[in-house]
Scaffold this motif. Structure first.
Motif, mmCIF file in Angstrom:
data_model
loop_
_atom_site.group_PDB
_atom_site.id
_atom_site.type_symbol
_atom_site.label_atom_id
_atom_site.label_comp_id
_atom_site.label_asym_id
_atom_site.label_seq_id
_atom_site.Cartn_x
_atom_site.Cartn_y
_atom_site.Cartn_z
ATOM 1 N N THR A 92 3.162 39.702 -51.059
ATOM 2 C CA THR A 92 4.369 39.034 -51.540
ATOM 3 C C THR A 92 4.724 37.917 -50.571
ATOM 4 O O THR A 92 4.217 37.855 -49.451
ATOM 5 N N TYR A 148 2.072 27.299 -52.746
ATOM 6 C CA TYR A 148 3.122 27.655 -53.694
ATOM 7 C C TYR A 148 2.614 27.378 -55.107
ATOM 8 O O TYR A 148 1.652 26.640 -55.298
ATOM 9 N N HIS A 149 3.293 27.928 -56.090
ATOM 10 C CA HIS A 149 3.015 27.523 -57.467
ATOM 11 C C HIS A 149 4.322 27.063 -58.093
ATOM 12 O O HIS A 149 5.405 27.511 -57.730
ATOM 13 N N TYR A 150 4.189 26.128 -59.006
ATOM 14 C CA TYR A 150 5.347 25.559 -59.682
ATOM 15 C C TYR A 150 5.562 26.323 -60.981
ATOM 16 O O TYR A 150 4.641 26.445 -61.802
ATOM 17 N N GLN A 151 6.743 26.862 -61.145
ATOM 18 C CA GLN A 151 7.045 27.623 -62.354
ATOM 19 C C GLN A 151 8.551 27.648 -62.555
ATOM 20 O O GLN A 151 9.306 27.765 -61.581
ATOM 21 N N ASN A 187 7.504 28.409 -56.135
ATOM 22 C CA ASN A 187 7.547 29.853 -55.944
ATOM 23 C C ASN A 187 6.382 30.284 -55.063
ATOM 24 O O ASN A 187 5.331 29.638 -55.031
ATOM 25 N N ASN A 188 6.562 31.396 -54.377
ATOM 26 C CA ASN A 188 5.500 31.914 -53.521
ATOM 27 C C ASN A 188 4.310 32.355 -54.356
ATOM 28 O O ASN A 188 4.470 32.960 -55.416
ATOM 29 N N HIS A 212 0.890 36.665 -56.968
ATOM 30 C CA HIS A 212 -0.003 36.492 -58.116
ATOM 31 C C HIS A 212 -1.487 36.622 -57.771
ATOM 32 O O HIS A 212 -2.339 36.472 -58.638
#
Length: 195
Positions: A119, A166-169, A174-175, A179
């Protein structure tokens, strides 16, 4: 006394004239920076024996020329979530780095072997050279096989000694750690400036 007269060395000039090549005057960093130079001294070149490189006065500051040519090697990053663990498949746990002067490029294709409750922020540590503070870079990351199939945009920064992913959502960053699952594939390409 002008700065030109201060650093003139007739022995070096004689060696250069005898066919051994151009030998600019040699000074330590302390000696070079102690010179009182003006815009009229623009173009002055000295070999800094402390830094082992050529330096040129541009009329207002010293410009240090890169001493290193092209070098390359193997990069072995560690994928570190804020909590938990991410283990890479041993056969795909290394990438490559290349360096020209102070510019470093890292690339790699990494496959996740196993995870244990990852996480938080995903840091990809163990960069081959530390970035210059204040001149951090960006990395391009893409991949497939995440736990959430909707992850379509991954962004990363190079800061400190790590790439932070990070990922964009849902309108924000977001971390990425949460995922990551076994068999996730990550492709990384980043360039940054080092000392």
């Amino acid at each position: 006394m002008s700065s030109q007269a201060y650093i003139y060395n007739p022995t070096e000039r004689t060696l250069a004239a005898s066919g051994d090549g151009f030998a600019p005057p040699r000074l330590t960093t302390a000696g070079r920076t102690a010179l009182t130079l003006t815009t009229g001294d623009k173009g002055m070149m000295v070999y800094d024996t402390t830094l082992a490189t050529l330096c040129i006065w541009n009329g207002s500051a010293w410009i240090t020329l890169p001493t290193a040519g092209y070098t390359e090697g193997v990069w072995s990053p560690t994928f570190l979530p804020a909590t938990g663990t991410i283990t890479l498949v041993p056969a795909s746990s290394t990438g490559l780095w290349s360096r020209i002067g102070n510019t470093v490029t890292v690339v790699g294709h990494f496959v996740v072997q196993s995870v244990s409750s990852p996480t938080g922020l995903l840091s990809i540590d163990n960069l081959p050279f530390a970035p210059v503070v204040g001149f951090e870079g960006a990395a391009a990351i893409t991949g497939f096989g995440f736990s959430a199939g909707a992850i379509t945009s991954i962004v990363a920064t190079i800061s400190g000694a790590a790439i932070q992913a990070y990922h964009y959502q849902a309108g924000g960053l977001n971390n990425l750690s949460v995922h990551m699952i076994a068999a996730t594939n990550i492709y990384i390409s980043g360039t940054y400036i080092t000392a």
